[in-house]
Design a protein around this motif. Structure first.
Motif, short mmCIF file in Angstrom:
data_model
loop_
_atom_site.label_atom_id
_atom_site.label_comp_id
_atom_site.label_asym_id
_atom_site.label_seq_id
_atom_site.Cartn_x
_atom_site.Cartn_y
_atom_site.Cartn_z
N MET A 294 0.84 -1.19 0.00
CA MET A 294 0.00 0.00 0.00
C MET A 294 0.89 1.25 0.00
O MET A 294 1.98 1.23 0.55
CB MET A 294 -0.90 0.01 1.23
N PRO A 295 0.41 2.33 -0.57
CA PRO A 295 1.21 3.56 -0.59
C PRO A 295 1.36 4.16 0.81
O PRO A 295 0.55 3.94 1.69
CB PRO A 295 0.42 4.50 -1.50
N VAL A 296 2.43 4.92 0.95
CA VAL A 296 2.69 5.67 2.18
C VAL A 296 2.40 7.14 1.88
O VAL A 296 2.85 7.67 0.87
CB VAL A 296 4.15 5.51 2.65
N ARG A 297 1.66 7.77 2.74
CA ARG A 297 1.40 9.20 2.59
C ARG A 297 2.51 9.94 3.34
O ARG A 297 2.74 9.70 4.53
CB ARG A 297 0.03 9.55 3.16
N ILE A 298 3.17 10.85 2.63
CA ILE A 298 4.23 11.66 3.23
C ILE A 298 3.73 13.08 3.39
O ILE A 298 3.21 13.68 2.45
CB ILE A 298 5.49 11.67 2.33
N VAL B 28 7.61 10.35 12.73
CA VAL B 28 8.19 11.64 12.38
C VAL B 28 9.67 11.42 12.12
O VAL B 28 10.38 10.88 12.96
CB VAL B 28 8.02 12.68 13.51
N TYR B 29 10.13 11.82 10.93
CA TYR B 29 11.53 11.73 10.56
C TYR B 29 12.05 13.13 10.29
O TYR B 29 11.31 13.99 9.83
CB TYR B 29 11.72 10.88 9.30
N THR B 30 13.34 13.33 10.58
CA THR B 30 13.94 14.64 10.35
C THR B 30 15.29 14.49 9.65
O THR B 30 15.91 13.43 9.69
CB THR B 30 14.21 15.41 11.66
N SER B 31 15.71 15.58 9.07
CA SER B 31 17.10 15.72 8.67
C SER B 31 17.92 15.61 9.94
O SER B 31 17.42 15.87 11.04
CB SER B 31 17.29 17.10 8.02
N ASP B 32 19.20 15.27 9.81
CA ASP B 32 20.03 15.21 11.00
C ASP B 32 20.65 16.56 11.36
O ASP B 32 21.37 16.67 12.35
CB ASP B 32 21.12 14.14 10.87
N LEU C 62 13.90 6.50 1.12
CA LEU C 62 12.46 6.41 0.85
C LEU C 62 12.00 4.97 0.74
O LEU C 62 10.92 4.63 1.22
CB LEU C 62 12.10 7.19 -0.41
N ARG C 63 12.80 4.10 0.15
CA ARG C 63 12.36 2.70 0.03
C ARG C 63 12.24 2.06 1.41
O ARG C 63 11.39 1.20 1.62
CB ARG C 63 13.28 1.92 -0.89
N ASP C 64 13.08 2.49 2.38
CA ASP C 64 12.97 1.96 3.73
C ASP C 64 11.71 2.48 4.42
O ASP C 64 11.05 1.76 5.16
CB ASP C 64 14.20 2.33 4.56
N VAL C 65 11.38 3.75 4.17
CA VAL C 65 10.14 4.31 4.72
C VAL C 65 8.95 3.55 4.16
O VAL C 65 8.02 3.19 4.88
CB VAL C 65 10.04 5.83 4.42
N VAL D 207 3.62 9.37 7.29
CA VAL D 207 4.81 9.85 8.01
C VAL D 207 5.02 11.33 7.73
O VAL D 207 4.66 11.83 6.67
CB VAL D 207 6.07 9.05 7.64
N LEU D 208 5.59 11.98 8.71
CA LEU D 208 5.96 13.39 8.58
C LEU D 208 7.46 13.47 8.39
O LEU D 208 8.22 12.84 9.14
CB LEU D 208 5.56 14.17 9.85
N LEU D 209 7.90 14.20 7.37
CA LEU D 209 9.32 14.47 7.15
C LEU D 209 9.56 15.95 7.41
O LEU D 209 8.86 16.80 6.85
CB LEU D 209 9.72 14.15 5.71
N ILE D 210 10.53 16.27 8.24
CA ILE D 210 10.93 17.65 8.50
C ILE D 210 12.36 17.80 8.00
O ILE D 210 13.27 17.15 8.52
CB ILE D 210 10.84 18.01 9.99
N ALA D 211 12.54 18.64 6.99
CA ALA D 211 13.88 18.78 6.43
C ALA D 211 14.04 20.18 5.84
O ALA D 211 13.66 21.16 6.48
CB ALA D 211 14.16 17.68 5.41
#
Length: 130
Positions: free
Chosen positions: A1-5, A52-56, A78-81, A90-94
């Motif tokens: 199934m797709p992941v919504r980012i 929630v994922y972020t840049s480092d 992205l493939r791991d997400v 998932v939320l990406l903050i970058a």
């Protein structure tokens, strides 16, 4: 199934306010940025986020910490997400450049167009990761 980012840029830094590109340096959120981070938390809390994922870089981590009381992990590929959060959100903050990459990879934008005419800031950009 797709992941919504759900994609959010880090909050305003002292460098942003001074017109300086921070690049790979950590940067620090300004008082305006700290307020924006709290608003981000208010805007996204309770919206069904699975992670929630972020840049480092420190400015993105600080945004996540202030918005979600410590949440945030370094961004995976992205493939791991897609594999870990199949069907989730998932939320990406970058950073702006990361958003441009997602525009090209997931929304079909041409890099030359995005660089020549960057999309305006907005509170959240949505993508679907197949």
């Amino acid at each position: 199934m797709p992941v919504r980012i759900v994609y959010e840029s880090h909050a305003t830094t002292t460098d942003n306010e001074a017109g300086i590109a921070t690049g790979w340096l950590p940067g620090r959120l300004s008082p305006t940025g700290r307020r924006q981070a709290a608003e981000l938390g208010d805007r996204r809390r309770g919206t069904g986020l699975d992670a929630v994922y972020t840049s480092d870089l420190a400015r993105a981590v600080e945004t996540a910490r202030l918005a979600f009381a410590g949440a945030g992990s370094p961004v995976l590929r992205l493939r791991d997400v897609a594999a870990e959060w199949d069907g989730g959100q998932v939320l990406l903050i970058a950073h702006s450049a990361n958003r441009w990459s997602l525009d090209c990879l997931l929304a079909g934008a041409r890099l030359e167009s995005v660089v020549a005419d960057p999309p305006p800031w907005q509170p959240g950009t949505f993508y679907t990761l197949p």
